[in-house]
Write an enzyme that holds these catalytic residues in place. Structure first.
Site, PDB file in Angstrom:
ATOM      1  N   PHE A 312       0.828  -1.198   0.000  1.00  0.00           N
ATOM      2  CA  PHE A 312       0.000   0.000   0.000  1.00  0.00           C
ATOM      3  C   PHE A 312       0.867   1.254   0.000  1.00  0.00           C
ATOM      4  O   PHE A 312       1.856   1.341   0.744  1.00  0.00           O
ATOM      5  CB  PHE A 312      -0.876   0.055   1.256  1.00  0.00           C
ATOM      6  N   ASP A 313       0.501   2.221  -0.819  1.00  0.00           N
ATOM      7  CA  ASP A 313       0.985   3.578  -0.630  1.00  0.00           C
ATOM      8  C   ASP A 313       0.227   4.143   0.580  1.00  0.00           C
ATOM      9  O   ASP A 313      -0.817   3.597   0.960  1.00  0.00           O
ATOM     10  CB  ASP A 313       0.707   4.402  -1.892  1.00  0.00           C
ATOM     11  N   LYS A 314       0.730   5.202   1.182  1.00  0.00           N
ATOM     12  CA  LYS A 314       0.052   5.754   2.365  1.00  0.00           C
ATOM     13  C   LYS A 314      -0.886   6.894   2.002  1.00  0.00           C
ATOM     14  O   LYS A 314      -2.103   6.777   2.089  1.00  0.00           O
ATOM     15  CB  LYS A 314       1.072   6.238   3.405  1.00  0.00           C
ATOM     16  N   ILE A 513      -1.122  -1.131  -4.464  1.00  0.00           N
ATOM     17  CA  ILE A 513      -2.261  -0.212  -4.435  1.00  0.00           C
ATOM     18  C   ILE A 513      -1.732   1.191  -4.175  1.00  0.00           C
ATOM     19  O   ILE A 513      -1.063   1.435  -3.175  1.00  0.00           O
ATOM     20  CB  ILE A 513      -3.282  -0.599  -3.353  1.00  0.00           C
ATOM     21  N   ASP A 515      -1.968   5.750  -5.621  1.00  0.00           N
ATOM     22  CA  ASP A 515      -2.805   6.788  -6.233  1.00  0.00           C
ATOM     23  C   ASP A 515      -2.018   7.854  -6.981  1.00  0.00           C
ATOM     24  O   ASP A 515      -2.585   8.583  -7.790  1.00  0.00           O
ATOM     25  CB  ASP A 515      -3.639   7.481  -5.152  1.00  0.00           C
TER      26      ASP A 515
END
Length: 623
Positions: A312-314, A513, A515
């Protein structure tokens, strides 16, 4: 052979769309029994959609002796035509051509994402030579050149600030939405945006060595490093072709009845086999769409079923990417918390900085509030803001701002602020009338569904990993709240790529994942890439295999379960189609099945596969 390949490439996607539209219309006329032409309308689909499949099968066999599902389909087409099953032949050709069109569309999307990334690169640079200022093409900048960057400009090359203070939006490299204050001696990267102050910098990395150019190369090369899944039908294709041809040849040899040999090819016509995978995938994609996922790659759900790590990106993924006020603390008795908050909101009301805007927005949500307006205001790039509120001089910014104005903090005050810094907060220090008055701590807020999502992922024996460009304190704070054990902070795009490669070298398939633009290379390289479609950048969405349209991660657990359910359906469909084919072959060899009954059998198998796959449309993970 070259002319055949040119024919297949003619017109690209436009040709495929036209052929599919005409072929589909022709099949509708055929099944309805409407034949305005002197021949069965299904021939239009056979020629427009089937001929390219046969040609590709021939090219693959001749040039590489590559036996895949297109060889099976070609045999099915030819056998169906030989016994007059024109609609079956056209139907197979139509379905296969539709899959090819979706694949071409995906390639075009990926290419578009790279083009957008290229456009982030500034085309000009302002070079300073003594008192002269010259604008030149960015690619002409040399190492050691002195460049001037004005507010709002994109930095053309990597360098070190020689004079001036500013705030730089580094989202393109780190994914963090908040600008970072920069001073003399700090490094700046190409592709990042100078927001508030002007500064002069010395170029240190130019041309292909610059950060933005390295990222473009990462995105272009990442897809090549991703292993492409091979469909189960393609894996079995060689054996099926050999069995079908051998059975037909032996039957003809021993019975001397050509009709039995043709019947074998007809019953082995892999309608059900060809439909087994795409119908399940299409039904699963329809299900995923209802739950907020846009599946862009046809085999993305197949790959998702095999992942053992989700990275995961934060910012913007596990969090909203919008800072909120976590605490307001005053250290002066004469200025209570509420008044300090009002002073800060009053001076920040005229600020363009995201942190200042967040302070004002959060202040307005307070139940008890008194609006105060700065009568004078000045932006101090790289430091903070200054203003006069109700006749009092207010400074709000970083430590350097206070030091430059001889405003001292006691050690106890610094210790209290450091507690919030260690929790990943950003601090705005405030002074009133040249006295240190307190601070406001801001932090990124975690998505409401994040904790439940991580817990459900762990229940599926999938390990969550945090890969973020944010600082270590902020990363560990979020990871601690979500119980994520593996955390890697301060990651640039190439660092995220290295960690994904590290896991996959250990045989652990990774789903990424993210953005931001900085996530694009990792989304490309990962076994499966999922982009936040609402808040995410266009480049991230186009680099990913799946887009989460509404940014609600609460449905991620359902998507993971759906992918495994889909793979079970595919395997059931394939097993059923194979058993049906072998049973039909035995009946055809013995003469029990004739070509007409054989066609009915394999069409019945196709109907069963379609119905079985369609059950996925309304499937829901048990809560």
């Amino acid at each position: 052979m070259e002319k055949l390949e040119q024919f297949l490439e003619w017109g690209g996607m436009k040709k495929d769309i036209v052929c599919l539209a005409l072929g589909g219309f022709a099949l509708i006329l055929s099944i309805a029994g409407i034949n305005p032409l002197p021949f069965d309308s299904a021939w239009i689909a056979i020629i427009l959609c089937g001929l390219p499949i046969i040609l590709e099968a021939v090219i693959g066999l001749v040039t590489e002796f590559d036996i895949k599902a297109d060889v099976l389909v070609s045999l099915a087409l030819i056998a169906s035509v030989l016994i007059g099953e024109h609609f079956a032949a056209g139907e197979i050709a139509f379905i296969m051509q539709l899959g090819a069109l979706l694949e071409d569309a995906t390639v075009a999307k990926a290419r578009a994402g790279i083009e957008k990334l290229v456009h982030l690169t500034p085309r000009t640079a302002r070079v300073i030579n003594g008192a002269a200022e010259t604008v030149i093409a960015a690619e002409q900048v040399k190492v050691g050149d002195l460049l001037r960057i004005l507010p709002g400009e994109t930095i053309p090359v990597d360098g070190i600030i020689q004079s001036g203070h500013t705030s730089v939006n580094q989202a393109v490299m780190t994914g963090e939405a908040l600008p970072v204050d920069k001073h003399v001696g700090d490094e700046v990267s190409s592709g990042t945006v100078n927001q508030f102050g002007s500064f002069d910098m010395e170029a240190t990395k130019v041309g292909d060595d610059s950060s933005i150019q390295r990222m473009i190369r990462l995105v272009q090369s990442a897809d090549a490093g991703k292993a492409k899944i091979v469909g189960l039908a393609d894996r079995w294709a060689t054996w099926i072709v050999v069995i079908a041809l051998s059975a037909a040849a032996l039957t003809w040899l021993f019975t001397e009845e050509i009709i039995r040999a043709v019947t074998i090819l007809v019953v082995f016509c892999p309608c059900a086999l060809v439909l087994a995978t795409p119908t399940a995938i299409m039904a699963a994609i329809g299900n995923a769409t209802k739950h907020g996922f846009l599946v862009k790659e046809g085999d993305a759900l197949e790959r998702l079923a095999d992942v053992s790590r989700i990275t995961f990106d934060k910012t913007g993924t596990l969090t909203y990417g919008k800072p909120e006020v976590a605490a307001v603390q005053s250290c002066l008795e004469e200025i209570p918390r509420e008044l300090l908050y009002a002073y800060a909101a009053g001076v920040e009301a005229r600020s363009e900085h995201p942190l200042g805007k967040s302070v004002v927005q959060c202040y307005k949500k307070e139940e008890v509030q008194e609006d105060k307006t700065a009568t004078e205001f000045r932006m101090l790039p790289g430091r903070g803001v200054w203003g006069i509120v109700e006749g009092k001089e207010i400074f709000a910014g970083n430590k350097e701002l206070l030091l430059e104005n001889s405003i001292l903090m006691e050690e106890s005050n610094q210790t209290e602020a450091e507690k919030y810094v260690n929790r990943g907060c950003t601090i705005i220090y405030i002074s009133v009338e040249s006295k240190y008055a307190g601070f406001i701590a801001l932090t990124d807020t975690m998505r409401e569904e994040a904790a439940d999502t991580i817990a459900k992922i762990k229940e599926k024996k999938i390990q969550p990993v945090l890969l973020t460009g944010d600082h270590e304190n902020a990363a560990k704070n979020i990871a601690g709240q979500l119980n994520i054990k593996e955390v890697y902070a301060d990651c640039l795009p190439e660092d995220k790529l290295k960690w994904i490669d590290y896991y996959e070298e250990q045989g652990k398939k990774v789903c990424m994942i993210g953005d931001g633009i900085n996530d694009a290379p990792a989304l490309k390289r990962a076994y499966v890439g999922i982009a936040m479609g609402g808040i995410g950048s266009d480049i991230a969405v186009e680099a990913a295999d799946i887009a989460l349209v509404n940014d609600d991660m609460g449905e991620l657990s359902h998507l993971l379960s759906l992918s495994k359910k889909m793979m079970k359906k595919i395997k059931y469909n394939l097993a059923f189609s194979m058993l049906l084919n072998f049973a039909a072959i035995v009946l055809a060899i013995t003469g029990i099945l004739n070509p007409v009954l054989g066609a009915l059998v394999h069409n019945a198998g196709s109907v069963f596969v379609i119905i079985n796959s369609s059950l996925l449309l309304k499937w829901r993970e048990a809560s």
